[in-house]
Design a protein around this motif. Structure first.
Motif, PDB file in Angstrom:
ATOM      1  N   LYS A  58     -14.742  -3.536  33.612  1.00 47.25           N
ATOM      2  CA  LYS A  58     -16.026  -3.625  32.905  1.00 47.25           C
ATOM      3  C   LYS A  58     -16.983  -2.541  33.400  1.00 47.25           C
ATOM      4  O   LYS A  58     -17.677  -1.901  32.627  1.00 47.25           O
ATOM      5  CB  LYS A  58     -16.656  -5.005  33.104  1.00 47.25           C
ATOM      6  N   GLN A  59     -17.013  -2.352  34.710  1.00 47.22           N
ATOM      7  CA  GLN A  59     -17.875  -1.327  35.300  1.00 47.22           C
ATOM      8  C   GLN A  59     -17.400   0.065  34.875  1.00 47.22           C
ATOM      9  O   GLN A  59     -18.212   0.948  34.602  1.00 47.22           O
ATOM     10  CB  GLN A  59     -17.851  -1.463  36.829  1.00 47.22           C
ATOM     11  N   ALA A  60     -16.094   0.254  34.794  1.00 50.18           N
ATOM     12  CA  ALA A  60     -15.527   1.543  34.372  1.00 50.18           C
ATOM     13  C   ALA A  60     -15.946   1.884  32.950  1.00 50.18           C
ATOM     14  O   ALA A  60     -16.180   3.049  32.633  1.00 50.18           O
ATOM     15  CB  ALA A  60     -14.013   1.498  34.478  1.00 50.18           C
ATOM     16  N   LYS A  61     -16.057   0.859  32.100  1.00 51.78           N
ATOM     17  CA  LYS A  61     -16.490   1.095  30.717  1.00 51.78           C
ATOM     18  C   LYS A  61     -17.923   1.623  30.708  1.00 51.78           C
ATOM     19  O   LYS A  61     -18.232   2.576  29.996  1.00 51.78           O
ATOM     20  CB  LYS A  61     -16.386  -0.192  29.903  1.00 51.78           C
ATOM     21  N   ARG A  62     -18.783   1.007  31.525  1.00 47.05           N
ATOM     22  CA  ARG A  62     -20.185   1.461  31.587  1.00 47.05           C
ATOM     23  C   ARG A  62     -20.277   2.897  32.098  1.00 47.05           C
ATOM     24  O   ARG A  62     -21.056   3.691  31.590  1.00 47.05           O
ATOM     25  CB  ARG A  62     -21.001   0.548  32.503  1.00 47.05           C
ATOM     26  N   LYS A  63     -19.475   3.217  33.109  1.00 45.25           N
ATOM     27  CA  LYS A  63     -19.545   4.550  33.724  1.00 45.25           C
ATOM     28  C   LYS A  63     -18.617   5.566  33.057  1.00 45.25           C
ATOM     29  O   LYS A  63     -18.612   6.732  33.448  1.00 45.25           O
ATOM     30  CB  LYS A  63     -19.170   4.452  35.209  1.00 45.25           C
ATOM     31  N   GLN A  64     -17.815   5.118  32.088  1.00 42.40           N
ATOM     32  CA  GLN A  64     -16.843   5.968  31.390  1.00 42.40           C
ATOM     33  C   GLN A  64     -15.928   6.713  32.367  1.00 42.40           C
ATOM     34  O   GLN A  64     -15.702   7.914  32.262  1.00 42.40           O
ATOM     35  CB  GLN A  64     -17.559   6.938  30.454  1.00 42.40           C
ATOM     36  N   VAL A  65     -15.373   5.962  33.318  1.00 50.51           N
ATOM     37  CA  VAL A  65     -14.546   6.538  34.374  1.00 50.51           C
ATOM     38  C   VAL A  65     -13.279   7.192  33.815  1.00 50.51           C
ATOM     39  O   VAL A  65     -12.908   8.286  34.236  1.00 50.51           O
ATOM     40  CB  VAL A  65     -14.168   5.449  35.410  1.00 50.51           C
ATOM     41  N   ILE A  66     -12.636   6.547  32.868  1.00 45.85           N
ATOM     42  CA  ILE A  66     -11.388   7.099  32.318  1.00 45.85           C
ATOM     43  C   ILE A  66     -11.666   8.358  31.508  1.00 45.85           C
ATOM     44  O   ILE A  66     -10.904   9.318  31.570  1.00 45.85           O
ATOM     45  CB  ILE A  66     -10.622   6.024  31.511  1.00 45.85           C
ATOM     46  N   ASP A  67     -12.782   8.386  30.794  1.00 47.71           N
ATOM     47  CA  ASP A  67     -13.186   9.597  30.060  1.00 47.71           C
ATOM     48  C   ASP A  67     -13.260  10.784  31.027  1.00 47.71           C
ATOM     49  O   ASP A  67     -12.762  11.874  30.742  1.00 47.71           O
ATOM     50  CB  ASP A  67     -14.572   9.418  29.418  1.00 47.71           C
ATOM     51  N   LYS A  68     -13.902  10.549  32.172  1.00 46.13           N
ATOM     52  CA  LYS A  68     -14.092  11.628  33.154  1.00 46.13           C
ATOM     53  C   LYS A  68     -12.774  12.022  33.814  1.00 46.13           C
ATOM     54  O   LYS A  68     -12.519  13.202  34.037  1.00 46.13           O
ATOM     55  CB  LYS A  68     -15.109  11.193  34.209  1.00 46.13           C
ATOM     56  N   ALA A  69     -11.918  11.042  34.111  1.00 49.51           N
ATOM     57  CA  ALA A  69     -10.646  11.325  34.775  1.00 49.51           C
ATOM     58  C   ALA A  69      -9.733  12.173  33.895  1.00 49.51           C
ATOM     59  O   ALA A  69      -9.054  13.079  34.383  1.00 49.51           O
ATOM     60  CB  ALA A  69      -9.953  10.027  35.154  1.00 49.51           C
ATOM     61  N   PHE A  70      -9.707  11.880  32.602  1.00 50.78           N
ATOM     62  CA  PHE A  70      -8.831  12.609  31.681  1.00 50.78           C
ATOM     63  C   PHE A  70      -9.551  13.725  30.941  1.00 50.78           C
ATOM     64  O   PHE A  70      -8.958  14.441  30.153  1.00 50.78           O
ATOM     65  CB  PHE A  70      -8.200  11.646  30.670  1.00 50.78           C
ATOM     66  N   ASP A  71     -10.855  13.873  31.165  1.00 48.66           N
ATOM     67  CA  ASP A  71     -11.668  14.930  30.576  1.00 48.66           C
ATOM     68  C   ASP A  71     -11.620  14.907  29.039  1.00 48.66           C
ATOM     69  O   ASP A  71     -11.543  15.959  28.395  1.00 48.66           O
ATOM     70  CB  ASP A  71     -11.227  16.298  31.127  1.00 48.66           C
ATOM     71  N   ILE A  72     -11.625  13.684  28.467  1.00 52.59           N
ATOM     72  CA  ILE A  72     -11.687  13.526  27.014  1.00 52.59           C
ATOM     73  C   ILE A  72     -12.551  12.312  26.694  1.00 52.59           C
ATOM     74  O   ILE A  72     -12.844  11.506  27.575  1.00 52.59           O
ATOM     75  CB  ILE A  72     -10.281  13.332  26.368  1.00 52.59           C
ATOM     76  N   LYS A  73     -12.943  12.171  25.432  1.00 53.27           N
ATOM     77  CA  LYS A  73     -13.718  11.002  24.997  1.00 53.27           C
ATOM     78  C   LYS A  73     -12.749   9.875  24.669  1.00 53.27           C
ATOM     79  O   LYS A  73     -11.856  10.026  23.850  1.00 53.27           O
ATOM     80  CB  LYS A  73     -14.557  11.370  23.764  1.00 53.27           C
TER      81      LYS A  73
END
Length: 101
Positions: A58-73
């Motif tokens: 849930k926290q990762a969704k708020r911080k968009q952690v996966i977006d940043k890790a994979f460098d995509i939206k």
């Protein structure tokens, strides 16, 4: 006497902590930049691991952690899918113990 087998460890994308690979979920970005959950752990593409912690997802969704890790939206619906998957896996692990994959 049986030889002690080495347990593969992976770093949690969300917390930065190390956990046994069996206790984590692999998320993968494939060649056409789609992000998906990889239950087999063998799908082709750039992978990252997430611990079985629904609150962290849930926290990762708020911080968009996966977006940043994979460098995509990443589609916000993916985070909801990941949350449901992690929540289910954690419940199964608590019910049946660690032997269940």
């Amino acid at each position: 006497m049986a030889k002690q087998r080495k347990i593969p460890m992976r770093k949690d994308l969300l917390s930065g902590e190390m956990f046994p690979k069996k206790e984590m979920v692999r998320v993968v970005r494939n060649a056409d930049n789609t992000v998906s959950i990889d239950p087999t752990g063998k799908a082709a593409g750039r992978g990252a691991y997430v611990a079985l912690d629904p609150a962290a997802v849930k926290q990762a969704k708020r911080k968009q952690v996966i977006d940043k890790a994979f460098d995509i939206k990443v589609d916000p619906a993916f985070y909801d899918e990941l949350y449901a998957y992690v929540d289910h896996k954690k419940a199964r692990q608590e019910l049946f113990g660690e032997s269940n994959k």
